[in-house]
Scaffold this motif. Structure first.
Motif, short mmCIF file in Angstrom:
data_model
loop_
_atom_site.label_atom_id
_atom_site.label_comp_id
_atom_site.label_asym_id
_atom_site.label_seq_id
_atom_site.Cartn_x
_atom_site.Cartn_y
_atom_site.Cartn_z
N LEU A 1 -22.27 56.77 -16.42
CA LEU A 1 -23.31 56.65 -17.46
C LEU A 1 -23.39 55.23 -18.01
CD1 LEU A 1 -23.16 59.82 -19.73
CD2 LEU A 1 -25.13 58.90 -18.55
N VAL A 2 -22.25 54.64 -18.31
CA VAL A 2 -22.24 53.28 -18.85
C VAL A 2 -22.78 52.29 -17.83
CG1 VAL A 2 -20.71 51.39 -19.59
CG2 VAL A 2 -20.40 53.67 -20.51
N ILE A 3 -22.35 52.41 -16.61
CA ILE A 3 -22.80 51.49 -15.57
C ILE A 3 -24.30 51.62 -15.34
CG2 ILE A 3 -22.65 51.03 -13.08
CD1 ILE A 3 -20.37 49.86 -14.61
N MET A 4 -24.79 52.84 -15.25
CA MET A 4 -26.21 53.04 -14.96
C MET A 4 -27.11 52.62 -16.11
SD MET A 4 -26.60 54.10 -11.94
CE MET A 4 -25.70 54.80 -10.62
N GLU A 5 -26.73 52.92 -17.33
CA GLU A 5 -27.62 52.68 -18.46
C GLU A 5 -27.43 51.31 -19.09
OE1 GLU A 5 -30.19 54.54 -19.33
OE2 GLU A 5 -29.65 55.84 -17.66
N TYR A 6 -26.22 51.01 -19.51
CA TYR A 6 -26.01 49.79 -20.28
C TYR A 6 -25.92 48.54 -19.40
CZ TYR A 6 -25.26 52.93 -24.16
OH TYR A 6 -25.41 53.90 -25.10
N MET A 7 -25.49 48.69 -18.17
CA MET A 7 -25.46 47.55 -17.26
C MET A 7 -26.65 47.55 -16.31
SD MET A 7 -21.37 47.35 -16.61
CE MET A 7 -21.38 45.68 -16.01
N GLU A 8 -27.56 48.49 -16.52
CA GLU A 8 -28.85 48.60 -15.82
C GLU A 8 -28.70 48.65 -14.30
OE1 GLU A 8 -31.54 45.66 -17.28
OE2 GLU A 8 -31.39 46.39 -19.33
N LEU A 9 -27.71 49.38 -13.84
CA LEU A 9 -27.53 49.52 -12.40
C LEU A 9 -28.56 50.47 -11.80
CD1 LEU A 9 -25.62 48.53 -10.15
CD2 LEU A 9 -24.41 50.67 -10.40
N ARG A 10 -29.20 51.29 -12.62
CA ARG A 10 -30.19 52.21 -12.07
C ARG A 10 -31.42 51.46 -11.54
NH1 ARG A 10 -33.99 53.17 -16.41
NH2 ARG A 10 -32.92 52.57 -18.31
N LYS A 11 -31.57 50.19 -11.92
CA LYS A 11 -32.66 49.36 -11.41
C LYS A 11 -32.25 48.62 -10.14
CE LYS A 11 -34.54 48.48 -15.99
NZ LYS A 11 -34.82 47.43 -16.99
N HIS B 1 -30.47 48.05 -6.22
CA HIS B 1 -30.64 48.63 -4.89
C HIS B 1 -29.70 49.82 -4.72
CE1 HIS B 1 -30.62 48.83 -0.48
NE2 HIS B 1 -31.84 48.30 -0.59
N GLY B 2 -30.08 50.74 -3.87
CA GLY B 2 -29.32 51.97 -3.66
C GLY B 2 -27.91 51.76 -3.18
N ILE B 3 -27.67 50.72 -2.39
CA ILE B 3 -26.32 50.49 -1.86
C ILE B 3 -25.35 50.14 -2.99
CG2 ILE B 3 -26.63 48.04 -1.33
CD1 ILE B 3 -24.75 50.55 0.85
N TRP B 4 -25.83 49.44 -4.01
CA TRP B 4 -24.99 49.12 -5.16
C TRP B 4 -24.64 50.38 -5.94
CZ3 TRP B 4 -22.44 44.89 -5.18
CH2 TRP B 4 -22.95 43.75 -4.58
N LYS B 5 -25.61 51.23 -6.13
CA LYS B 5 -25.35 52.49 -6.84
C LYS B 5 -24.32 53.32 -6.08
CE LYS B 5 -30.06 52.74 -8.45
NZ LYS B 5 -31.31 53.51 -8.40
N PHE B 6 -24.53 53.44 -4.78
CA PHE B 6 -23.62 54.23 -3.95
C PHE B 6 -22.21 53.65 -3.98
CE2 PHE B 6 -21.56 54.80 0.19
CZ PHE B 6 -21.43 56.18 0.19
N SER B 7 -22.09 52.33 -3.84
CA SER B 7 -20.76 51.72 -3.78
C SER B 7 -20.02 51.84 -5.11
CB SER B 7 -20.85 50.26 -3.33
OG SER B 7 -21.62 49.52 -4.24
#
Length: 85
Positions: free
Chosen positions: A46-56, A58-64
């Protein structure tokens, strides 16, 4: 802004839940530890996706990052209780 407040409230709820679960006494010690580790991974994502804006990103970064979180939690969960004499 509304989304960040919602994520913040979810993080608070998950923190309170993990504090409650860590104080539970059970016959098998791995059950509360597994629940706490699962909640920690979920909070990390949750912290990585929202506050560090990882949801924006590329998919490989999210997966890794998610794979790294899960593997780290498994390693800590498996070897965290091992005591070397």
């Amino acid at each position: 802004m509304k989304r960040l407040i919602l994520v913040y409230l979810v993080l608070i709820i998950l923190t309170v839940t993990s504090a409650y679960v860590s104080g539970m006494e059970m016959d098998q010690l791995w059950i509360p530890a597994g629940i706490v580790m699962t909640l920690a991974v979920f909070k990390f994502i949750l912290v990585i996706m929202e506050y560090m804006e990882l949801r924006k990103a590329h998919g490989i970064w999210k997966f890794s990052v998610i794979l790294l979180a899960v593997v780290t939690a498994l390693i800590v969960g498996v070897f965290g209780g091992v005591q070397i004499l």
